[in-house]
Structures are given as structure tokens and as C-alpha cells.
Write an enzyme that holds these catalytic residues in place. Structure first.
Site, short mmCIF file in Angstrom:
data_model
loop_
_atom_site.label_atom_id
_atom_site.label_comp_id
_atom_site.label_asym_id
_atom_site.label_seq_id
_atom_site.Cartn_x
_atom_site.Cartn_y
_atom_site.Cartn_z
N PRO A 2 1.13 -0.80 0.30
CA PRO A 2 -0.25 -0.16 -0.23
C PRO A 2 0.70 1.39 -0.19
O PRO A 2 2.19 1.32 0.76
CB PRO A 2 -1.01 -0.02 1.12
CG PRO A 2 -0.98 -1.63 1.56
CD PRO A 2 0.57 -1.56 0.78
N GLU A 3 0.35 2.01 -0.73
CA GLU A 3 0.81 3.25 -1.17
C GLU A 3 0.48 4.68 -0.68
O GLU A 3 -0.29 4.35 0.43
CB GLU A 3 1.54 4.07 -2.46
CG GLU A 3 2.15 2.65 -3.34
CD GLU A 3 3.09 3.23 -4.27
OE1 GLU A 3 3.44 4.35 -4.30
OE2 GLU A 3 2.57 2.88 -5.24
#
Length: 270
Positions: A2-3
Site C-alpha cells: 500500500p502506498e
């Protein structure tokens, strides 16, 4: 992994359910995730009121008077606020129960996430030395230009350096460089001030739009309300190697930079 938009989406989803709530207890179903879970999590959190839920880079912090629980989703972690009697599933490693009867549950199949402790008034070692937040005012073209002087690394590598700016991962670096018209292989020290301003503006626009849309849909990412993000459908270069550029129609190029897959348009990005 996840960014930043996924983590910010998680923070915004959790905030109305956690902020101001008092913690009743903590259940750890294993002593570690990526690293050992500090004893303070069980000893200090119960009885504390959650004053705020913050994000720093890709970390989430649950702030209390005693200190902050520091969480990272790793590659497959998710956080959900659930009724207290919700059955435990596989990989449900941590429950933080609230006085209203609900609980915050941390599920992480691969255990690359973490749950750590930051005493009040201190900065955890993982958070020291980080660059500015990309959505803050002090992240702009002048800043990038000054920090890039004399650097021979590829501009994409430079942009993904957490000491330069936090939270711009592989997906959003690729998309931002495309929007700014900058070849990701170009040496960071050879990009002009004006082009860095376009890049800073692109980073803000791309990340801001992704946050509004709920983050990029990745296989293991699920936002707190159970709804996936939708931004992946709009990606212009990431994951599209060999396909036609949506601006000029030429085939997108592919290379590996810093052990990360990189896609760009040789015509639109110079």
C-alpha cells in the site's frame, strides 16, 4: 505494498470511529509481526483516550497521552473497526478494544506490517530523518531542485528516496513523472528548476486525486469500510509496458530502475 493514498484512505476511514474513544484493552495473538511488539502496547494503551490518528509517511500513529501506537500495513495488512463479538479469522493478530464495545482489528497474512511504540515527546527511529510530506507546502520545485544538485541517480530513484520526500512509491512516482513529462531515467541533477516545479505539482495532483478516489486497487489492499480503491483503472503508465501511450499512441517502454519496474513513454517524457 500500500502506498501513501491507501494509508491516508485508511486513516480517514478510521478517524471518525477512533478519535476521542477510550481504549479498553489490547489482545495480541502473537508476540511479533515484522518486529517484536513492544510490551508498552499492552501495558500503556489500556485506559488511554485516542487523541488523534495521524499519518507520517506510510505509518499510522494512534496518539494518546502516554504515547503513540505506530502501525504499518506492510504488504498485506488491513485495519478495520468491528463489533466486539466479531469472530476471529486467520491472520487476525491484534485487537485493540474500545470502551464502546467495538474493536480495531489488525489482520496481516504476510506479517510484513508492524505495531510499535513511540513514547510521548520522542520520535521513533523509523520516523527520524524522513523528508517532507508530499502534500505539504514546503514540498515544491525549489526544494526538489536544491536537493537534487550534484546527484547522478535517476530522477525516479531520487523521487522515491524517503529522505527526500516521503510516501511517493513506485506507482505514483511513475504516474507523476509521466504527468510532468520527465524521463524517469534522467539524472536527478540535470532536471531544471521549472521541470521540478511541474513534477512537484504532478505529485500533489496525482496523490490528491488518488486519496479522493480511495487509493489504488491492489490485490491485498482493502479500505476500512471494505470498499477497494478505484484509481488503478486510471493509471496511464504503471503496469502498461508495451501498450500504447494514451497521449501519443506510441508503445510504452519498460526498464528496471533500482530493482523496481519502470514504464514510461519515450516520446512524451524527455
Amino acid at each position: 505494498m500500500p502506498e501513501l493514498p491507501e494509508v491516508e484512505t485508511t486513516r480517514r476511514g478510521l478517524e471518525p470511529h477512533l478519535q476521542g474513544r477510550r481504549i479498553h484493552g489490547v489482545i495480541l495473538r502473537r508476540p511479533d509481526l515484522r518486529w517484536p511488539i513492544p510490551a508498552e502496547i499492552e501495558a500503556e494503551l489500556p485506559g488511554q483516550r485516542i487523541a488523534a490518528i495521524r499519518r507520517r509517511a506510510k505509518y499510522l500513529l494512534l496518539d494518546t497521552e502516554a504515547g503513540s501506537a505506530v502501525l504499518h500495513l506492510g504488504m498485506s495488512g488491513s485495519l478495520r473497526v468491528l463489533p466486539g463479538d466479531t469472530p476471529v479469522r486467520a491472520h487476525d493478530h491484534v485487537d485493540i478494544s474500545l470502551e464502546d464495545g467495538r474493536l480495531l482489528r489488525f489482520n496481516d497474512p504476510r506479517r510484513f506490517g508492524c505495531l510499535l511504540w513511540q513514547p510521548t515527546g520522542e520520535t521513533h527511529e523509523l520516523l527520524r530523518g524522513l523528508g517532507p510530506e508530499p502534500l505539504d507546502d514546503d514540498f515544491d520545485g525549489d526544494y526538489l531542485f536544491q536537493r537534487s544538485r550534484g546527484r547522478s541517480a535517476a530522477v525516479k530513484t531520487f523521487l522515491m528516496d524517503q529522505g527526500i520526500v516521503v510516501g511517493v512509491g513506485n506507482i505514483y512516482a511513475a504516474e507523476s513523472l509521466f504527468m510532468a513529462g520527465i524521463n524517469p531515467l534522467r539524472e536527478a541533477g540535470k532536471v531544471s528548476r521549472a521541470r521540478y516545479q511541474r513534477l512537484a505539482d504532478a505529485v500533489k495532483a496525482i496523490l490528491g486525486h488518488a486519496i479522493v478516489r480511495g487509493g489504488t486497487t491492489l490485490r491485498d489492499f482493502i479500505s476500512p469500510d471494505g470498499a477497494p480503491g478505484y484509481f488503478e483503472q486510471e493509471l496511464l503508465v504503471y503496469g502498461r509496458e508495451g501498450e500504447a501511450c494514451k497521449q501519443c499512441g506510441r508503445a510504452l517502454r519498460h526498464a528496471t530502475i533500482g530493482q523496481r519496474a519502470t514504464v514510461w513513454c519515450g516520446h512524451c517524457q524527455r
